[in-house]
Scaffold this active site. Structure first.
Site, PDB file in Angstrom:
ATOM      1  N   HIS A  83       6.171 -51.097 -63.104  1.00 36.21           N
ATOM      2  CA  HIS A  83       6.367 -52.527 -62.872  1.00 36.21           C
ATOM      3  C   HIS A  83       6.181 -53.335 -64.157  1.00 36.21           C
ATOM      4  CE1 HIS A  83       5.674 -52.512 -58.198  1.00 36.21           C
ATOM      5  NE2 HIS A  83       6.863 -52.091 -58.555  1.00 36.21           N
TER       6      HIS A  83
ATOM      7  N   HIS B 270      14.806 -49.925 -61.103  1.00 36.54           N
ATOM      8  CA  HIS B 270      13.474 -49.648 -60.568  1.00 36.54           C
ATOM      9  C   HIS B 270      13.148 -48.156 -60.614  1.00 36.54           C
ATOM     10  CE1 HIS B 270       9.896 -49.855 -58.127  1.00 36.54           C
ATOM     11  NE2 HIS B 270      10.422 -48.984 -57.275  1.00 36.54           N
TER      12      HIS B 270
ATOM     13  N   ARG C 299      -2.502 -45.153 -48.978  1.00 39.16           N
ATOM     14  CA  ARG C 299      -1.162 -45.675 -49.221  1.00 39.16           C
ATOM     15  C   ARG C 299      -0.969 -46.036 -50.688  1.00 39.16           C
ATOM     16  NH1 ARG C 299       2.843 -49.333 -45.486  1.00 39.16           N
ATOM     17  NH2 ARG C 299       4.524 -49.388 -47.022  1.00 39.16           N
TER      18      ARG C 299
ATOM     19  N   LYS D  37       6.872 -52.598 -45.925  1.00 42.60           N
ATOM     20  CA  LYS D  37       6.595 -53.552 -47.002  1.00 42.60           C
ATOM     21  C   LYS D  37       7.854 -54.381 -47.257  1.00 42.60           C
ATOM     22  CE  LYS D  37       2.884 -51.531 -49.761  1.00 42.60           C
ATOM     23  NZ  LYS D  37       2.498 -51.043 -51.106  1.00 42.60           N
TER      24      LYS D  37
ATOM     25  N   HIS E 117       4.106 -46.643 -60.555  1.00 43.05           N
ATOM     26  CA  HIS E 117       4.499 -48.034 -60.369  1.00 43.05           C
ATOM     27  C   HIS E 117       3.684 -49.025 -61.205  1.00 43.05           C
ATOM     28  CE1 HIS E 117       6.779 -46.275 -57.140  1.00 43.05           C
ATOM     29  NE2 HIS E 117       7.264 -47.439 -56.774  1.00 43.05           N
TER      30      HIS E 117
ATOM     31  N   GLU F 277      -2.455 -50.538 -46.654  1.00 46.41           N
ATOM     32  CA  GLU F 277      -3.069 -50.241 -47.942  1.00 46.41           C
ATOM     33  C   GLU F 277      -4.478 -50.817 -48.042  1.00 46.41           C
ATOM     34  OE1 GLU F 277      -1.623 -50.786 -52.481  1.00 46.41           O
ATOM     35  OE2 GLU F 277      -0.044 -50.175 -51.093  1.00 46.41           O
TER      36      GLU F 277
ATOM     37  N   ARG G 203       8.575 -67.069 -36.463  1.00 44.18           N
ATOM     38  CA  ARG G 203       7.279 -66.369 -36.459  1.00 44.18           C
ATOM     39  C   ARG G 203       7.421 -64.872 -36.180  1.00 44.18           C
ATOM     40  NH1 ARG G 203       5.423 -71.361 -33.888  1.00 44.18           N
ATOM     41  NH2 ARG G 203       4.213 -72.528 -35.446  1.00 44.18           N
TER      42      ARG G 203
ATOM     43  N   ASN H  99       2.107 -45.539 -55.028  1.00 38.53           N
ATOM     44  CA  ASN H  99       2.395 -46.311 -56.231  1.00 38.53           C
ATOM     45  C   ASN H  99       2.283 -45.478 -57.508  1.00 38.53           C
ATOM     46  OD1 ASN H  99       2.834 -49.013 -55.053  1.00 38.53           O
ATOM     47  ND2 ASN H  99       0.716 -48.785 -54.394  1.00 38.53           N
TER      48      ASN H  99
ATOM     49  N   GLU I  29      12.188 -41.485 -57.007  1.00 35.05           N
ATOM     50  CA  GLU I  29      11.256 -41.708 -55.907  1.00 35.05           C
ATOM     51  C   GLU I  29      11.092 -40.443 -55.066  1.00 35.05           C
ATOM     52  OE1 GLU I  29       9.274 -44.131 -55.141  1.00 35.05           O
ATOM     53  OE2 GLU I  29      10.015 -45.958 -56.096  1.00 35.05           O
TER      54      GLU I  29
ATOM     55  N   LYS J 145       6.176 -40.000 -46.893  1.00 30.38           N
ATOM     56  CA  LYS J 145       5.813 -41.416 -46.821  1.00 30.38           C
ATOM     57  C   LYS J 145       5.322 -41.777 -45.429  1.00 30.38           C
ATOM     58  CE  LYS J 145       7.005 -46.059 -48.131  1.00 30.38           C
ATOM     59  NZ  LYS J 145       7.908 -46.949 -48.873  1.00 30.38           N
TER      60      LYS J 145
END
Length: 364
Positions: free
Chosen positions: A251, A265, A240, A141, A247, A235, A119, A244, A183, A225
């Site tokens: 993606h 990527h 935030r 993330k 992206h 987000e 957990r 992206n 990036e 960032k």
């Protein structure tokens, strides 16, 4: 040493940046060593190239490496389940920290495993690629890929510390460095036009290994960032989501190429940024000159700027179908990060997907 704080209250942490920092791992990681041991998750390629440096720096510590195969394929339920079994076999306690030693795949996979193991236990990011230095290691993330798309299963789970040693990049090939650079440039396009101007003048130095230029660029990107993450950690707003930029398009291109080595990527992000700026220019949101500067800069450093260059022949309709599973979708609408000019990105949730498909068909 350059230190960038990530201000998140009782979950705040530092990103420490310095050449040779890996050799200081014993000192830097001392607060996270329990019972004289440290569990390190890495991939086979990174461990072969850098594992000895880390182990030597942790002299006197029982280093337990847990290795997975290199590549995006390791961000899967199958690998996650196997990793969890291996970590539990080591009788990891919740008070222990796991070290993620590798690129973005290792950081995402280890972070997610740490978030759900017993957990939740702590982890430390020691990223080894330029892409992970400035992107995935910061912000919490974590996740894996599934058939429906990239990073659709995961958790927000912040690291306790990030250690960035630009010297580890010396073992990367030029293509990987260029992919990471995309990036870095993204942050200039989002909110810092002056930084983008600096990159236009110094981007080649960053890519070619100038340590001062690399440290400055990494610090600027990480600080950008960190500010955004501190303002909108999960987000829940639009702040935030700005990260992206490139992206949503990118993606879709990664999905079309099967998340394979055909398109890394960072290469997809570069191409996605060009598409986002060009789409914005066509809608008269930003100038055609801003879109051309973006394309020209990525082209100048050797990154793809067109679908044809990336070997992608899919129609706009096919590519927009990939976008339909975007995790940032809300109310049935895909969020696009568009631009009013370099350094002026914003979130637009009103874009018609048919317009995007037509745009992609025109701009292959």
């Amino acid at each position: 040493m350059r230190v960038v704080p990530v201000e998140l209250g009782d979950r705040a942490y530092e990103v420490r940046i310095a050449p040779g920092l890996l050799e200081q791992a014993g000192k830097q990681l001392q607060p996270f060593i329990r019972g004289g041991r440290l569990v390190v998750v890495s991939d086979e390629q990174v461990w072969a190239a850098q594992g000895a440096r880390l182990t030597e720096a942790l002299d006197g510590v029982d280093v337990n490496p847990v290795l997975v195969a290199a590549g995006e394929g390791s961000k899967s339920f199958t690998v996650l389940a196997d990793l969890m079994d291996r970590l539990l076999a080591l009788e990891i306690e919740r008070s222990e920290h796991i070290v993620a030693f590798g690129g973005g795949v290792i950081g995402d996979l280890t972070g997610f495993a740490s978030a759900i193991l017993k957990r939740g236990c702590g982890f430390v990011q020691v990223p080894t690629t330029l892409l992970s230095h400035v992107d995935s290691s910061v912000g919490g993330k974590t996740g894996i890929n599934v058939a429906a798309g990239k990073n659709l299963v995961g958790a927000f789970h912040q690291p306790s510390l990030v250690l960035i040693d630009p010297e580890v990049l010396d073992t990367l090939d030029a293509r990987q460095v260029r992919a990471g650079y995309a990036e870095i440039a993204k942050y200039g396009l989002i909110e810092d036009a002056d930084f983008f101007v600096w990159l236009e003048a110094n981007g080649h130095a960053v890519i070619e290994g100038d340590l001062e230029a690399r440290c400055y660029a990494i610090e600027k990107a990480v600080a950008g960032k960190a500010r955004i993450v501190a303002a909108d950690e999960r987000e829940t707003g639009d702040k935030r989501a700005l990260l992206n930029l490139g992206h949503t398009f990118g993606h879709a291109l990664e999905a079309e190429t099967g998340y394979s080595e055909r398109l890394l990527h960072g290469e997809a992000v570069a191409l996605g940024c060009v598409q986002a700026m060009t789409f914005s220019a066509e809608r008269r949101l930003c100038s055609a000159d801003d879109a051309e500067r973006t394309r020209a800069h990525f082209a100048a450093v050797g990154l793809p700027t067109s679908l044809a260059e990336a070997g992608i022949t899919a129609s706009g309709e096919v590519l927009t179908r990939h976008m339909a599973s975007d995790k940032k979708k809300a109310g049935g609408k895909v969020a696009f990060i568009l631009s009013r000019g370099i350094g002026q990105a914003y979130v637009d949730r009103t874009v018609d997907m048919a317009d995007v498909a037509a745009f992609l068909d025109r701009n292959g």
